[in-house]
Write an enzyme that holds these catalytic residues in place. Sequence first.
Site, PDB file in Angstrom:
ATOM      1  N   ASP A  30       0.786  -1.191  -0.217  1.00 20.28           N
ATOM      2  CA  ASP A  30      -0.023  -0.106   0.122  1.00 20.28           C
ATOM      3  C   ASP A  30       0.716   1.274  -0.050  1.00 20.28           C
ATOM      4  OD1 ASP A  30       0.819  -0.060   2.452  1.00 20.28           O
ATOM      5  OD2 ASP A  30      -0.999   0.095   3.577  1.00 20.28           O
ATOM      6  N   ASP A 205       7.573  10.946  24.270  1.00 21.43           N
ATOM      7  CA  ASP A 205       7.698  11.988  23.307  1.00 21.43           C
ATOM      8  C   ASP A 205       7.285  13.144  24.306  1.00 21.43           C
ATOM      9  OD1 ASP A 205       7.101  12.983  20.415  1.00 21.43           O
ATOM     10  OD2 ASP A 205       5.253  13.393  21.296  1.00 21.43           O
ATOM     11  N   GLU A 272      12.186  12.974  25.412  1.00 15.35           N
ATOM     12  CA  GLU A 272      12.468  13.794  24.474  1.00 15.35           C
ATOM     13  C   GLU A 272      12.557  15.029  25.130  1.00 15.35           C
ATOM     14  OE1 GLU A 272      10.925  15.822  20.050  1.00 15.35           O
ATOM     15  OE2 GLU A 272       9.481  15.092  21.442  1.00 15.35           O
TER      16      GLU A 272
END
Length: 535
Positions: A30, A205, A272
């Site tokens: 895909d 994150d 992070e």
Amino acid sequence: MAETNRGRTWWQDAVFYQVYPLSYQDSNDDGFGDLRGVISRIPYLADTLGIDAIWLSPFYRSPMRDWGYDVSDHTDVGPVYGTLDDAREVIEKAHASGIRVIIDYVMNHTSDEHPWFVESRSSRDNPKRDWYVWADGRDGGPPNNWVSVFSGPQWTFDEHTGQWYRHTYLPSQPDLNWRNPEVVEAMLDVMRFWLDLGVDGFRVDAAHQMMKDPEMRDNPPVPPDYVRPWKDMGPYDDFVHLYDYGHPDVHDVHRQIREVLDSYGETMSIGEVHIFDLAEWASYYGELDELHMPFNFHLMAADWDPASLRARIEAVLWHLPEGAWTNWTLGNHDEIRLATRLPDGHERIAALLLLTLPGTPFLYYGDELGMEETVIPDTHARDPWGQNVSYLSRDGCRTPMQWTPGPNAGFTSPGVSPWLPLGPDYQVVNVETQLADPDSILNMYRRLLTLRKKSDALRSRDFASPYEVPDHLLVYTRGEDEMTVILNFGDVVCDAEVEDGTVVFSTHRVDREGEAVSGGKVSLGPVEGVIVAHG
Ligand code: NOJ
């Protein structure tokens, strides 16, 4: 806690490698990379390249406004990536090949399509209203002057309930309210879910951003003499971010995260943390009870010359709390590719630096081939940041992994359109071609990774850098003076002073391995780096 060499744990000894799943290997034609694709490349990671751990960027269910960093279900896999069973299999197969797996923990925000936010925005008295950050406007505008990282206000007005919600990133990424204990519990449960499935840890994150000033004070504009500590962030750089990240309460959140991790034994977290004041950055270790490591972006922020790099390296090491361990990185899915950022031909000494400093190296997929930043035509642009401020697009560093010189670089089948265009150099810069060339950068990485695995000195904490070296050289010793690493940043041949020994690695010439070093000096080619072993 089980210990390996000289008291180091697995994540201190490991070399990590970031896989951006959408771009690694497409298994179902895909055009998007997926988890089955990652599974098929485990032999490359474990045996060909020889890394020890992977960080998988998000593969959660997501409307893909920020390519997976907008999560609509933290405990399911997005259909484009595969299924939960595929995730389970990645973990099992990686483990069976000796590779640990950490995943992205997107904790600061969710997608606006997450059922929690759908509920939260449905009415002011919904029980989940306070799971996000809602506020009244000020003078007909947003509650304060905070700007989103991706530019524009950090607030979006919700017509239905007549209030503004906060989003550090896109309007479709509303910030969770980590001051609400129910949110904390729900998000800690997300960690437990993946730890139960077998992951070894998390890349956290936006780890400094979820706690902001509760009084929501305006950020001051930058003063005229302001020197930016980091790369150009566009309109985000117009303000000093005093109030919209890093509120001291952030540490309490990290302690709670750490408690969950510790209850699962030998796990780890790397957060992070884009903070360039070293003392503040180091505070994210807490008393070794918060993040195992804040991500160390300081090498990327340093000027690329020996004096600046050495100053930065020493400053990082000096600021580490007692007993703390650091990490090093030169690239990821948010940065311009290393080979493009650095002067021509410097990617080999960059690899040598990264893999021989005291701390855990984090590599970014494709950097082992010297993949360059790709110029993406507007017609194929994908990154929302680039759509707001075109020069900030991150698409160019996220192009498909280059496996072969054949159609679609082996990333997907011939005739399929990859989700981002291929790098134009893929017929030369690819795994197959480089494996066949003993002098390729890929084979250089493989040699260096093998050497590092065998060398306790290169994985140790010990580091010293002599003061009196010429400007174009970066020189340091590793272990108890067992090895000297010498990098020539100059583009001419030179001699470097070094204790006698044997060359065990050269960035450019395999035939130098085993070369005797005597008379107190070794010669280096232009932009060459070597490791000399002593004793
Ligand atoms: C930091 C991630 O590295 C970046 O790719 C993402 O866009 C933002 N956080 C938002 O999650």
